[in-house]
Design an enzyme around this catalytic site. Structure first.
Site, PDB file in Angstrom:
ATOM      1  N   LYS B  32      25.278  95.352  21.198  1.00  0.00           N
ATOM      2  CA  LYS B  32      25.582  93.942  20.898  1.00  0.00           C
ATOM      3  C   LYS B  32      27.050  93.803  20.527  1.00  0.00           C
ATOM      4  CE  LYS B  32      24.176  91.645  16.987  1.00  0.00           C
ATOM      5  NZ  LYS B  32      25.200  90.731  16.422  1.00  0.00           N
ATOM      6  N   ASP B  59      26.807  88.174  21.503  1.00  0.00           N
ATOM      7  CA  ASP B  59      26.260  87.361  20.409  1.00  0.00           C
ATOM      8  C   ASP B  59      27.365  86.544  19.740  1.00  0.00           C
ATOM      9  OD1 ASP B  59      24.655  86.317  18.423  1.00  0.00           O
ATOM     10  OD2 ASP B  59      24.747  88.129  17.174  1.00  0.00           O
ATOM     11  N   LYS B  61      27.212  83.174  19.464  1.00  0.00           N
ATOM     12  CA  LYS B  61      26.544  82.009  18.863  1.00  0.00           C
ATOM     13  C   LYS B  61      27.305  80.704  19.153  1.00  0.00           C
ATOM     14  CE  LYS B  61      24.199  84.552  15.124  1.00  0.00           C
ATOM     15  NZ  LYS B  61      24.678  85.954  15.246  1.00  0.00           N
ATOM     16  N   HIS B  63      28.472  77.092  19.597  1.00  0.00           N
ATOM     17  CA  HIS B  63      28.007  75.858  18.937  1.00  0.00           C
ATOM     18  C   HIS B  63      29.136  74.840  19.101  1.00  0.00           C
ATOM     19  CE1 HIS B  63      26.185  73.826  15.108  1.00  0.00           C
ATOM     20  NE2 HIS B  63      26.204  73.030  16.155  1.00  0.00           N
ATOM     21  N   ASP B  64      29.153  74.140  20.237  1.00  0.00           N
ATOM     22  CA  ASP B  64      30.262  73.246  20.576  1.00  0.00           C
ATOM     23  C   ASP B  64      29.713  72.107  21.431  1.00  0.00           C
ATOM     24  OD1 ASP B  64      32.857  72.218  21.127  1.00  0.00           O
ATOM     25  OD2 ASP B  64      33.679  74.251  20.962  1.00  0.00           O
ATOM     26  N   PRO B  66      28.808  69.814  24.744  1.00  0.00           N
ATOM     27  CA  PRO B  66      28.156  70.313  25.966  1.00  0.00           C
ATOM     28  C   PRO B  66      29.112  70.927  26.998  1.00  0.00           C
ATOM     29  CG  PRO B  66      27.180  68.240  25.313  1.00  0.00           C
ATOM     30  CD  PRO B  66      28.317  68.473  24.369  1.00  0.00           C
ATOM     31  N   THR B 118      19.862  84.065   9.649  1.00  0.00           N
ATOM     32  CA  THR B 118      18.959  84.788   8.730  1.00  0.00           C
ATOM     33  C   THR B 118      19.542  84.861   7.325  1.00  0.00           C
ATOM     34  OG1 THR B 118      20.014  86.809   9.508  1.00  0.00           O
ATOM     35  CG2 THR B 118      17.922  86.214  10.532  1.00  0.00           C
ATOM     36  N   ARG B 210      23.471  98.552  10.645  1.00  0.00           N
ATOM     37  CA  ARG B 210      23.955  99.450   9.579  1.00  0.00           C
ATOM     38  C   ARG B 210      23.057 100.663   9.339  1.00  0.00           C
ATOM     39  NH1 ARG B 210      26.444  94.458   7.353  1.00  0.00           N
ATOM     40  NH2 ARG B 210      24.336  93.700   7.010  1.00  0.00           N
TER      41      ARG B 210
END
Lengths: 232, 232
Positions: B32, B59, B61, B63-64, B66, B118, B210
């Site tokens: 990842k 990864d 993520k 978030h913007d 379209p 999370t 980890r």
């Protein structure tokens, strides 16, 4: 001169197209690098902008767990960017770790919170995102959350500028996308205003993209925007 | 062999450290790449992973708005990544434009929605983010929003796996970070479970960082995790 308050986004998919735009608009001093270009070209575009002594708004809108947001902020700080965005909804801990992370740099960027994407309308906020507040109220709450954790400013729609300026005070940086001169059409930004009215409402910086970069004559369009703002 | 369901994150700040980890764990087949490394190294790490014939979970993520999410998905698809994340809270239009954007690639990635970080607890969800739902209910709503728009799966905490599996069905990909063998400590993931219980609860992939990468002997830790999972 007013033009360093106008940030032009390099919203193109490749490094070559970005360089062509830099060459086309040599007088633009402040450029924004977003997700599309950065995912495609990575930090090489930041190095090119630094070589040309341009100011950089790195607009990747970090939204991850605290550890990762802090690490991403450290990585960005190493490239000497001037403005850097992260979502207020990443939460208090991520916001404060970001503030801490950039303080390690000798010339830290200003951190800007994304309060709410300008493409979300009130119906979507309520029904899809399950947030029972009106847009301006929610944008204000997220900006205040960010300010409380030491974030330097916020990206907001022009309609929210005067309220945020009033509540968050004069030191809080306000950067507005979704600004369009009267002679340009709306694209996918829902809440839109003219450059002059956004500056008058209290914006510190304006992000003006398509009206300049997709104009038949981008240089002329840039001059026109600067001219309008010079009269504010 | 079970090990290709275990994704190891390259949560290191530099390309050199990432390469050292790849060399240290040659049997890991799925890696990842998150924000910290990508902001630092850009797509060069993706090219190295492809050369070594590894599978890639990118990864970042997204978030913007379209347009930008679609552009970023196109850029990522060009690098042949296998899994790609975006926030469900980017909204319906951004999610459906992402689905459309990746379909242009000859081997499109699977899109995974981030339902809820999370690291956010129920108090923060209610008081800071103004969302009046309990964590599991909200995570489910965001996963359903994503599924409705054609997104392939979701990243979720292990505690949410069985509920999501039940409601979203067997085709919906579930990828779980925050998974820890009994012999590792919790870090900043708040909602934690063991690898075996997460797979039993219905997870398709586990992200285990980890406990492996910061172990005194990462190779041994990797073998131990694979051994535990082989007995499921």
């Amino acid at each position: 001169m007013i033009n360093d308050r106008v940030i032009v986004p390099l919203d193109v998919p490749t490094l070559e197209e970005a360089i062509a735009l830099l060459d086309l608009l040599p007088r633009v001093s402040f450029w924004k690098v977003g997700l599309e270009l950065f995912v495609s070209a990575g930090p090489s575009i930041l190095e090119i902008l630094k070589e040309r002594e341009k100011r950089i708004f790195l607009d990747l809108k970090f939204h991850d767990i605290p550890n990762t947001v802090a690490g991403a902020c450290r990585s960005a700080t190493k490239y000497g960017v001037d403005l850097l965005t992260l979502h207020a909804t990443a939460g208090r801990k991520a916001l404060s770790q970001a503030v801490e992370a950039i303080s390690t740099g000798d010339k830290p960027p200003k951190l800007l919170a994304i309060s709410l994407l300008t493409s979300i309308n009130s119906r979507e906020l309520a029904f899809d995102l399950k947030i029972p507040l009106e847009l301006p109220e929610y944008a204000l709450q997220m900006a205040l959350l960010a300010q409380e954790t030491g974030i330097d400013g916020a990206v907001c729609s022009p309609q929210e500028v005067s309220q945020l300026r009033q509540v968050c005070g004069s030191d809080f940086l306000l950067v507005c996308p979704g600004v369009r001169p009267t002679w340009a059409e709306a694209g996918d930004q829902r809440r839109v205003m003219t450059p002059v009215s956004a500056i008058k409402a209290g914006a510190d910086y304006l992000v003006i993209g398509r009206p300049i970069t997709t104009a038949s004559n981008p240089v002329e369009a840039w001059e026109k925007v600067c001219q309008e703002l010079a009269e504010v």
